[in-house]
Design a protein around this motif. Structure first.
Motif, PDB file in Angstrom:
ATOM      1  N   TYR A  22       0.833  -1.209   0.000  1.00  0.00           N
ATOM      2  CA  TYR A  22       0.000   0.000   0.000  1.00  0.00           C
ATOM      3  C   TYR A  22       0.866   1.257   0.000  1.00  0.00           C
ATOM      4  CZ  TYR A  22      -2.852   3.798   1.816  1.00  0.00           C
ATOM      5  OH  TYR A  22      -3.445   5.026   1.996  1.00  0.00           O
ATOM      6  N   ILE A  23       1.824   1.325   0.921  1.00  0.00           N
ATOM      7  CA  ILE A  23       2.714   2.494   1.000  1.00  0.00           C
ATOM      8  C   ILE A  23       3.555   2.588  -0.274  1.00  0.00           C
ATOM      9  CG2 ILE A  23       4.710   3.470   2.216  1.00  0.00           C
ATOM     10  CD1 ILE A  23       2.112   3.906   3.688  1.00  0.00           C
ATOM     11  N   GLY A  24       4.036   1.454  -0.758  1.00  0.00           N
ATOM     12  CA  GLY A  24       4.818   1.445  -1.991  1.00  0.00           C
ATOM     13  C   GLY A  24       4.037   1.984  -3.168  1.00  0.00           C
ATOM     14  N   TYR A  25       2.765   1.604  -3.256  1.00  0.00           N
ATOM     15  CA  TYR A  25       1.916   2.099  -4.346  1.00  0.00           C
ATOM     16  C   TYR A  25       1.740   3.613  -4.251  1.00  0.00           C
ATOM     17  CZ  TYR A  25      -2.093   2.667  -7.429  1.00  0.00           C
ATOM     18  OH  TYR A  25      -2.924   3.083  -8.433  1.00  0.00           O
ATOM     19  N   GLN A  26       1.573   4.112  -3.038  1.00  0.00           N
ATOM     20  CA  GLN A  26       1.434   5.562  -2.858  1.00  0.00           C
ATOM     21  C   GLN A  26       2.691   6.287  -3.350  1.00  0.00           C
ATOM     22  OE1 GLN A  26      -1.505   6.950  -1.814  1.00  0.00           O
ATOM     23  NE2 GLN A  26      -2.194   4.838  -1.871  1.00  0.00           N
ATOM     24  N   TRP A  27       3.858   5.778  -2.978  1.00  0.00           N
ATOM     25  CA  TRP A  27       5.109   6.392  -3.421  1.00  0.00           C
ATOM     26  C   TRP A  27       5.279   6.262  -4.928  1.00  0.00           C
ATOM     27  CZ3 TRP A  27       7.331   9.925  -0.887  1.00  0.00           C
ATOM     28  CH2 TRP A  27       7.458   9.891   0.498  1.00  0.00           C
ATOM     29  N   LEU A  28       5.016   5.085  -5.442  1.00  0.00           N
ATOM     30  CA  LEU A  28       5.178   4.838  -6.880  1.00  0.00           C
ATOM     31  C   LEU A  28       4.325   5.787  -7.704  1.00  0.00           C
ATOM     32  CD1 LEU A  28       6.409   2.798  -9.047  1.00  0.00           C
ATOM     33  CD2 LEU A  28       4.184   1.698  -8.925  1.00  0.00           C
ATOM     34  N   PHE A  88       9.581   7.398  -6.775  1.00  0.00           N
ATOM     35  CA  PHE A  88       9.340   6.278  -7.689  1.00  0.00           C
ATOM     36  C   PHE A  88      10.112   5.027  -7.253  1.00  0.00           C
ATOM     37  CE2 PHE A  88      10.211   3.987 -11.713  1.00  0.00           C
ATOM     38  CZ  PHE A  88       8.907   3.743 -12.101  1.00  0.00           C
ATOM     39  N   LEU A  89      11.397   5.182  -6.955  1.00  0.00           N
ATOM     40  CA  LEU A  89      12.220   4.034  -6.577  1.00  0.00           C
ATOM     41  C   LEU A  89      11.863   3.475  -5.206  1.00  0.00           C
ATOM     42  CD1 LEU A  89      15.645   5.222  -8.010  1.00  0.00           C
ATOM     43  CD2 LEU A  89      14.121   3.463  -8.943  1.00  0.00           C
ATOM     44  N   VAL A  90      11.514   4.334  -4.266  1.00  0.00           N
ATOM     45  CA  VAL A  90      11.047   3.853  -2.961  1.00  0.00           C
ATOM     46  C   VAL A  90       9.777   3.018  -3.166  1.00  0.00           C
ATOM     47  CG1 VAL A  90       9.955   4.595  -0.796  1.00  0.00           C
ATOM     48  CG2 VAL A  90      12.137   5.570  -1.480  1.00  0.00           C
ATOM     49  N   GLY A  91       8.888   3.486  -4.022  1.00  0.00           N
ATOM     50  CA  GLY A  91       7.661   2.744  -4.314  1.00  0.00           C
ATOM     51  C   GLY A  91       7.940   1.371  -4.883  1.00  0.00           C
ATOM     52  N   ILE A  92       8.812   1.296  -5.878  1.00  0.00           N
ATOM     53  CA  ILE A  92       9.149   0.001  -6.492  1.00  0.00           C
ATOM     54  C   ILE A  92       9.763  -0.935  -5.452  1.00  0.00           C
ATOM     55  CG2 ILE A  92      10.748  -1.123  -8.105  1.00  0.00           C
ATOM     56  CD1 ILE A  92      10.249   1.151 -10.040  1.00  0.00           C
ATOM     57  N   ALA A  93      10.716  -0.414  -4.681  1.00  0.00           N
ATOM     58  CA  ALA A  93      11.388  -1.257  -3.692  1.00  0.00           C
ATOM     59  C   ALA A  93      10.415  -1.790  -2.641  1.00  0.00           C
ATOM     60  CB  ALA A  93      12.520  -0.470  -3.020  1.00  0.00           C
ATOM     61  N   LEU A  94       9.493  -0.946  -2.192  1.00  0.00           N
ATOM     62  CA  LEU A  94       8.525  -1.410  -1.191  1.00  0.00           C
ATOM     63  C   LEU A  94       7.552  -2.419  -1.784  1.00  0.00           C
ATOM     64  CD1 LEU A  94       7.798   1.887   0.779  1.00  0.00           C
ATOM     65  CD2 LEU A  94       9.070  -0.120   1.576  1.00  0.00           C
ATOM     66  N   ILE A  95       7.085  -2.186  -2.980  1.00  0.00           N
ATOM     67  CA  ILE A  95       6.153  -3.135  -3.605  1.00  0.00           C
ATOM     68  C   ILE A  95       6.828  -4.495  -3.797  1.00  0.00           C
ATOM     69  CG2 ILE A  95       4.921  -3.676  -5.753  1.00  0.00           C
ATOM     70  CD1 ILE A  95       4.259  -0.630  -5.894  1.00  0.00           C
ATOM     71  N   LEU A  96       8.068  -4.487  -4.268  1.00  0.00           N
ATOM     72  CA  LEU A  96       8.782  -5.743  -4.494  1.00  0.00           C
ATOM     73  C   LEU A  96       9.335  -6.349  -3.210  1.00  0.00           C
ATOM     74  CD1 LEU A  96      10.802  -4.829  -7.717  1.00  0.00           C
ATOM     75  CD2 LEU A  96       8.678  -6.158  -7.544  1.00  0.00           C
ATOM     76  N   GLY A  97       9.395  -5.564  -2.146  1.00  0.00           N
ATOM     77  CA  GLY A  97       9.990  -6.059  -0.907  1.00  0.00           C
ATOM     78  C   GLY A  97      11.485  -6.242  -1.054  1.00  0.00           C
ATOM     79  N   LEU A  98      12.122  -5.324  -1.787  1.00  0.00           N
ATOM     80  CA  LEU A  98      13.552  -5.393  -2.038  1.00  0.00           C
ATOM     81  C   LEU A  98      14.254  -4.292  -1.256  1.00  0.00           C
ATOM     82  CD1 LEU A  98      15.875  -6.703  -3.617  1.00  0.00           C
ATOM     83  CD2 LEU A  98      15.426  -5.060  -5.450  1.00  0.00           C
ATOM     84  N   PHE A  99      15.152  -4.671  -0.352  1.00  0.00           N
ATOM     85  CA  PHE A  99      15.813  -3.734   0.548  1.00  0.00           C
ATOM     86  C   PHE A  99      14.751  -2.869   1.244  1.00  0.00           C
ATOM     87  CE2 PHE A  99      19.008  -4.490  -2.868  1.00  0.00           C
ATOM     88  CZ  PHE A  99      19.798  -5.343  -2.132  1.00  0.00           C
ATOM     89  N   THR A 100      13.787  -3.551   1.805  1.00  0.00           N
ATOM     90  CA  THR A 100      12.606  -2.929   2.397  1.00  0.00           C
ATOM     91  C   THR A 100      12.949  -1.912   3.476  1.00  0.00           C
ATOM     92  OG1 THR A 100      11.348  -4.929   1.930  1.00  0.00           O
ATOM     93  CG2 THR A 100      10.432  -3.425   3.573  1.00  0.00           C
ATOM     94  N   ASN A 101      13.853  -2.256   4.363  1.00  0.00           N
ATOM     95  CA  ASN A 101      14.171  -1.339   5.453  1.00  0.00           C
ATOM     96  C   ASN A 101      14.810  -0.061   4.941  1.00  0.00           C
ATOM     97  OD1 ASN A 101      14.835  -4.240   7.234  1.00  0.00           O
ATOM     98  ND2 ASN A 101      13.226  -2.821   7.796  1.00  0.00           N
ATOM     99  N   PHE A 102      15.710  -0.162   3.990  1.00  0.00           N
ATOM    100  CA  PHE A 102      16.337   1.033   3.432  1.00  0.00           C
ATOM    101  C   PHE A 102      15.304   1.884   2.700  1.00  0.00           C
ATOM    102  CE2 PHE A 102      18.628   3.314   0.055  1.00  0.00           C
ATOM    103  CZ  PHE A 102      19.448   4.097   0.850  1.00  0.00           C
ATOM    104  N   ALA A 103      14.442   1.239   1.913  1.00  0.00           N
ATOM    105  CA  ALA A 103      13.402   1.979   1.189  1.00  0.00           C
ATOM    106  C   ALA A 103      12.453   2.664   2.166  1.00  0.00           C
ATOM    107  CB  ALA A 103      12.632   1.034   0.265  1.00  0.00           C
ATOM    108  N   ALA A 104      12.064   1.963   3.221  1.00  0.00           N
ATOM    109  CA  ALA A 104      11.170   2.559   4.221  1.00  0.00           C
ATOM    110  C   ALA A 104      11.847   3.735   4.909  1.00  0.00           C
ATOM    111  CB  ALA A 104      10.752   1.503   5.247  1.00  0.00           C
ATOM    112  N   LEU A 105      13.129   3.593   5.216  1.00  0.00           N
ATOM    113  CA  LEU A 105      13.861   4.688   5.849  1.00  0.00           C
ATOM    114  C   LEU A 105      13.910   5.911   4.932  1.00  0.00           C
ATOM    115  CD1 LEU A 105      15.555   5.727   8.218  1.00  0.00           C
ATOM    116  CD2 LEU A 105      17.557   4.762   7.059  1.00  0.00           C
TER     117      LEU A 105
END
Length: 173
Positions: A22-28, A88-105
């Protein structure tokens, strides 16, 4: 007890996956709209935030307005690029669950910057949800690419450490 639950429980990982996507989609979507819209310019946003620092009840604190005036406004082109592609990149990373903590930070840093600049919108809600992702650590990306990426990165660093950082014995007389 609650922290232990969201850091280790698989059911919590499922709920966190929903929140992360959900958060990733908002960022994306925010980033994509800025990239493809062609009209985003951080300079206007920065000037508006600086303007909110004056008056009887300023929405922007003086120290932040000083930062915006001295650093962000002269570098508005760089900030335009960073905001568009960062969202855009934070959104992609959160949606994919790739380096989630860094993207969330990085997402939470951007949200605080927007809040400091006098924008309310959904930033508070996004910060609250993102805090759960940060506290959950690895479990927030368990049902994502972190499941594969994090062990691989750990293995790379462990192998490099073993090869290059062997302690050498030095004889002292």
């Amino acid at each position: 007890m609650f922290v232990e639950f969201i850091r280790n429980n698989k059911i919590a990982a499922g709920v966190l996956t929903f929140l992360r996507v959900y958060i990733g989609y908002q960022w994306l979507m925010g980033g994509w709209g800025k990239i493809t819209g062609g009209g985003f310019d951080a300079g206007g946003f920065i000037q508006g935030a600086i303007g909110k620092a004056s008056g009887e009840h300023p929405a922007v604190q003086g120290w932040w307005a000083s930062f915006l005036e001295a650093v962000a406004l002269p570098g508005a082109d760089a900030f335009t690029f960073l905001v568009m592609w960062g969202e855009f990149l934070v959104g992609i990373a959160l949606i994919l669950g790739l380096f989630t903590n860094f993207a969330a930070l990085m997402g939470i840093v951007m949200n605080f910057a927007f809040l400091f600049s006098g924008t309310v919108s959904t930033n508070g809600q996004m910060i609250l949800i993102t805090l759960f992702l940060l506290v959950a650590g690895y479990n927030a990306g368990r049902f994502g690419l972190d499941r594969y990426a994090i062990p691989y990165v750990r293995q790379l660093f462990t192998a490099r450490k073993e090869k290059n950082f062997e302690p050498k014995t030095v004889e002292v007389h």
